[in-house]
Scaffold this motif. Structure first.
Motif, PDB file in Angstrom:
ATOM      1  N   ILE A 289       0.850  -1.205   0.000  1.00 12.78           N
ATOM      2  CA  ILE A 289       0.000   0.000   0.000  1.00 12.78           C
ATOM      3  C   ILE A 289       0.883   1.252   0.000  1.00 12.78           C
ATOM      4  CG2 ILE A 289      -1.658   1.332   1.365  1.00 12.78           C
ATOM      5  CD1 ILE A 289      -2.764  -1.443   2.321  1.00 12.78           C
ATOM      6  N   ALA A 290       1.931   1.231   0.817  1.00 15.76           N
ATOM      7  CA  ALA A 290       2.862   2.370   0.862  1.00 15.76           C
ATOM      8  C   ALA A 290       3.583   2.541  -0.469  1.00 15.76           C
ATOM      9  CB  ALA A 290       3.867   2.172   1.994  1.00 15.76           C
ATOM     10  N   LEU A 291       3.926   1.423  -1.107  1.00 17.62           N
ATOM     11  CA  LEU A 291       4.632   1.476  -2.388  1.00 17.62           C
ATOM     12  C   LEU A 291       3.758   2.114  -3.464  1.00 17.62           C
ATOM     13  CD1 LEU A 291       7.208   0.726  -3.939  1.00 17.62           C
ATOM     14  CD2 LEU A 291       6.183  -1.525  -4.401  1.00 17.62           C
ATOM     15  N   PHE A 292       2.470   1.918  -3.367  1.00 13.54           N
ATOM     16  CA  PHE A 292       1.553   2.565  -4.306  1.00 13.54           C
ATOM     17  C   PHE A 292       1.672   4.084  -4.203  1.00 13.54           C
ATOM     18  CE2 PHE A 292      -2.578   4.480  -5.297  1.00 13.54           C
ATOM     19  CZ  PHE A 292      -2.831   3.939  -6.555  1.00 13.54           C
ATOM     20  N   VAL A 293       1.864   4.572  -2.983  1.00  8.60           N
ATOM     21  CA  VAL A 293       1.977   6.022  -2.757  1.00  8.60           C
ATOM     22  C   VAL A 293       3.341   6.538  -3.178  1.00  8.60           C
ATOM     23  CG1 VAL A 293       1.955   7.813  -0.981  1.00  8.60           C
ATOM     24  CG2 VAL A 293       0.231   5.998  -0.935  1.00  8.60           C
ATOM     25  N   GLY A 294       4.407   5.810  -2.809  1.00 14.82           N
ATOM     26  CA  GLY A 294       5.738   6.273  -3.183  1.00 14.82           C
ATOM     27  C   GLY A 294       6.836   5.378  -2.635  1.00 14.82           C
ATOM     28  N   VAL A 295       8.023   5.482  -3.207  1.00 17.93           N
ATOM     29  CA  VAL A 295       9.149   4.644  -2.797  1.00 17.93           C
ATOM     30  C   VAL A 295       9.589   4.969  -1.372  1.00 17.93           C
ATOM     31  CG1 VAL A 295      11.595   4.135  -3.224  1.00 17.93           C
ATOM     32  CG2 VAL A 295       9.982   4.210  -5.133  1.00 17.93           C
ATOM     33  N   SER A 296       9.661   6.252  -1.035  1.00 12.94           N
ATOM     34  CA  SER A 296      10.126   6.622   0.313  1.00 12.94           C
ATOM     35  C   SER A 296       9.177   6.095   1.387  1.00 12.94           C
ATOM     36  CB  SER A 296      10.291   8.136   0.432  1.00 12.94           C
ATOM     37  OG  SER A 296       9.052   8.804   0.249  1.00 12.94           O
ATOM     38  N   GLU A 297       7.868   6.145   1.105  1.00 15.71           N
ATOM     39  CA  GLU A 297       6.879   5.619   2.060  1.00 15.71           C
ATOM     40  C   GLU A 297       7.063   4.110   2.238  1.00 15.71           C
ATOM     41  OE1 GLU A 297       5.340   9.483   0.618  1.00 15.71           O
ATOM     42  OE2 GLU A 297       6.212   7.726  -0.356  1.00 15.71           O
ATOM     43  N   ALA A 298       7.340   3.426   1.117  1.00 11.87           N
ATOM     44  CA  ALA A 298       7.550   1.976   1.188  1.00 11.87           C
ATOM     45  C   ALA A 298       8.841   1.637   1.925  1.00 11.87           C
ATOM     46  CB  ALA A 298       7.581   1.390  -0.221  1.00 11.87           C
ATOM     47  N   GLN A 299       9.875   2.451   1.729  1.00  7.76           N
ATOM     48  CA  GLN A 299      11.142   2.216   2.421  1.00  7.76           C
ATOM     49  C   GLN A 299      10.977   2.304   3.930  1.00  7.76           C
ATOM     50  OE1 GLN A 299      13.479   5.194   0.354  1.00  7.76           O
ATOM     51  NE2 GLN A 299      14.640   3.623  -0.761  1.00  7.76           N
ATOM     52  N   ASP A 300      10.138   3.222   4.382  1.00  9.49           N
ATOM     53  CA  ASP A 300       9.882   3.358   5.821  1.00  9.49           C
ATOM     54  C   ASP A 300       9.257   2.084   6.381  1.00  9.49           C
ATOM     55  OD1 ASP A 300      10.881   5.925   5.818  1.00  9.49           O
ATOM     56  OD2 ASP A 300       8.907   6.899   5.685  1.00  9.49           O
ATOM     57  N   VAL A 301       8.289   1.527   5.647  1.00  9.35           N
ATOM     58  CA  VAL A 301       7.634   0.298   6.111  1.00  9.35           C
ATOM     59  C   VAL A 301       8.610  -0.875   6.048  1.00  9.35           C
ATOM     60  CG1 VAL A 301       5.723  -1.321   5.727  1.00  9.35           C
ATOM     61  CG2 VAL A 301       5.375   1.133   5.367  1.00  9.35           C
ATOM     62  N   LEU A 302       9.401  -0.933   4.978  1.00 12.69           N
ATOM     63  CA  LEU A 302      10.362  -2.032   4.837  1.00 12.69           C
ATOM     64  C   LEU A 302      11.393  -2.011   5.965  1.00 12.69           C
ATOM     65  CD1 LEU A 302      11.242  -4.442   3.171  1.00 12.69           C
ATOM     66  CD2 LEU A 302      12.591  -2.897   1.736  1.00 12.69           C
ATOM     67  N   LYS A 303      11.789  -0.828   6.376  1.00 16.87           N
ATOM     68  CA  LYS A 303      12.730  -0.717   7.493  1.00 16.87           C
ATOM     69  C   LYS A 303      12.127  -1.321   8.760  1.00 16.87           C
ATOM     70  CE  LYS A 303      15.532   2.654  10.033  1.00 16.87           C
ATOM     71  NZ  LYS A 303      15.881   4.101  10.185  1.00 16.87           N
ATOM     72  N   GLN A 304      10.869  -1.043   9.005  1.00 20.36           N
ATOM     73  CA  GLN A 304      10.174  -1.623  10.165  1.00 20.36           C
ATOM     74  C   GLN A 304      10.120  -3.145  10.060  1.00 20.36           C
ATOM     75  OE1 GLN A 304       6.313   0.264  10.424  1.00 20.36           O
ATOM     76  NE2 GLN A 304       7.200   2.298  10.182  1.00 20.36           N
ATOM     77  N   ILE A 305       9.830  -3.642   8.852  1.00 17.41           N
ATOM     78  CA  ILE A 305       9.754  -5.091   8.635  1.00 17.41           C
ATOM     79  C   ILE A 305      11.105  -5.749   8.893  1.00 17.41           C
ATOM     80  CG2 ILE A 305       9.500  -6.854   6.826  1.00 17.41           C
ATOM     81  CD1 ILE A 305       7.262  -5.082   5.624  1.00 17.41           C
ATOM     82  N   ASN A 306      12.175  -5.116   8.407  1.00 21.65           N
ATOM     83  CA  ASN A 306      13.520  -5.684   8.581  1.00 21.65           C
ATOM     84  C   ASN A 306      13.989  -5.665  10.033  1.00 21.65           C
ATOM     85  OD1 ASN A 306      14.124  -6.445   5.911  1.00 21.65           O
ATOM     86  ND2 ASN A 306      14.617  -4.330   5.349  1.00 21.65           N
ATOM     87  N   ASN A 307      13.381  -4.819  10.835  1.00 18.51           N
ATOM     88  CA  ASN A 307      13.759  -4.727  12.255  1.00 18.51           C
ATOM     89  C   ASN A 307      13.033  -5.739  13.137  1.00 18.51           C
ATOM     90  OD1 ASN A 307      15.647  -2.682  11.944  1.00 18.51           O
ATOM     91  ND2 ASN A 307      14.145  -1.044  12.236  1.00 18.51           N
ATOM     92  N   ILE A 308      12.101  -6.485  12.552  1.00 18.01           N
ATOM     93  CA  ILE A 308      11.362  -7.498  13.319  1.00 18.01           C
ATOM     94  C   ILE A 308      12.138  -8.808  13.309  1.00 18.01           C
ATOM     95  CG2 ILE A 308       9.237  -8.881  13.419  1.00 18.01           C
ATOM     96  CD1 ILE A 308       7.782  -6.463  12.172  1.00 18.01           C
ATOM     97  N   ASN A 309      12.231  -9.453  14.454  1.00 15.40           N
ATOM     98  CA  ASN A 309      12.905 -10.753  14.573  1.00 15.40           C
ATOM     99  C   ASN A 309      11.878 -11.847  14.237  1.00 15.40           C
ATOM    100  OD1 ASN A 309      14.740 -12.771  15.136  1.00 15.40           O
ATOM    101  ND2 ASN A 309      14.398 -12.689  17.357  1.00 15.40           N
ATOM    102  N   TRP A 310      11.698 -12.089  12.945  1.00 12.41           N
ATOM    103  CA  TRP A 310      10.649 -12.985  12.472  1.00 12.41           C
ATOM    104  C   TRP A 310      10.885 -14.438  12.898  1.00 12.41           C
ATOM    105  CZ3 TRP A 310       6.390 -10.768  10.870  1.00 12.41           C
ATOM    106  CH2 TRP A 310       6.444  -9.500  10.289  1.00 12.41           C
ATOM    107  N   ASP A 311       9.793 -15.153  13.098  1.00 14.90           N
ATOM    108  CA  ASP A 311       9.840 -16.569  13.468  1.00 14.90           C
ATOM    109  C   ASP A 311      10.070 -17.394  12.203  1.00 14.90           C
ATOM    110  OD1 ASP A 311       9.434 -19.166  14.275  1.00 14.90           O
ATOM    111  OD2 ASP A 311       7.528 -18.797  15.293  1.00 14.90           O
TER     112      ASP A 311
END
Length: 227
Positions: free
Chosen positions: A154-176
């Motif tokens: 959804i963020a990527l639809f709006v713009g790359v910078s918005e998507a980068q912010d979400v991706l940073k949050q995703i990369n900071n999660i210690n996924w199972d």
């Protein structure tokens, strides 16, 4: 027992009149297009009685085709009455309960009445959903990752910078990682696919536009997804 078609038609007409920004996709699915998503209300019939329950739904529009997009919702939220219980409305008594139903839905999902919807508000809805059971019980599971991926798209639809912010949050999660494997998904590959999507935004947008132009989708009302 089969519900009278006239009653079903009246139920849908009442919902469309109460939620004028939604359009009928079929006799129990009322949607509008918001950027890369379908948002709306589904009137799901009870398997045990001639009753129905309204659900708030969000579907993606970035998958391969319309059928695939509508296979699984990003969000499926039961709408509740003032006492906190799920609505279970008899078709035959729909008119008696409908005013209270609309009042409760307006309080729970206010942006169904807004012409355009901000990225922040849509993200907030998904964040709240991700913190409710059953997702809250497994905050690092692949099921949770599906919601986070939707936020990224959804963020990527709006713009790359918005998507980068979400991706940073995703990369900071210690996924199972084990849960990803149980769902037959490779964690590292999933993360890499998100990174790759940043560089293929033009194709991503073209794909969404093609789905939006589908014959049935083109009949729906649409709203802008704003910053």
């Amino acid at each position: 027992m089969e519900i009278d078609k006239t009653i079903k038609k009246k139920v849908v007409e009442d919902w469309l009149n109460a939620f004028p920004l939604l359009s009928a996709y079929n006799q129990n699915k009322l949607y509008k297009i918001v950027g890369p998503c379908l948002i709306g209300i589904e009137l799901i019939k009870s398997p045990f009685a001639d009753n129905y329950s309204p659900y708030f739904v969000i579907y993606p529009l970035w998958k391969s085709d319309v059928k695939t997009n509508l296979k699984y919702p990003i969000l499926l939220l039961e709408l509740k009455n003032k006492n906190g219980f799920q609505f279970d409305i008899p078709y035959a008594k729909h008119s008696i309960f409908f005013e209270d139903v609309v009042y409760s839905v307006k309080k729970q999902i206010q942006f169904l009445f807004e012409k355009n919807i901000s990225l922040e508000k849509l993200m907030s809805v998904l964040d709240i959903y991700s913190r409710k059971p059953p997702l809250s019980a497994a905050p690092t599971s692949y099921l949770q990752a599906i919601v986070q991926e939707a936020k990224f798209k959804i963020a990527l639809f709006v713009g790359v910078s918005e998507a980068q912010d979400v991706l940073k949050q995703i990369n900071n999660i210690n996924w199972d990682e084990n849960h990803f494997k149980a769902c037959k998904v490779d964690l590292n590959e999933w993360l890499q696919n998100l990174q790759t999507a940043l560089f293929n935004r033009t194709e991503f947008l073209k794909h969404i536009e093609a789905n939006r132009e589908d014959k049935k989708m083109a009949k729906l009302q649409s709203s802008e997804l704003t910053i």
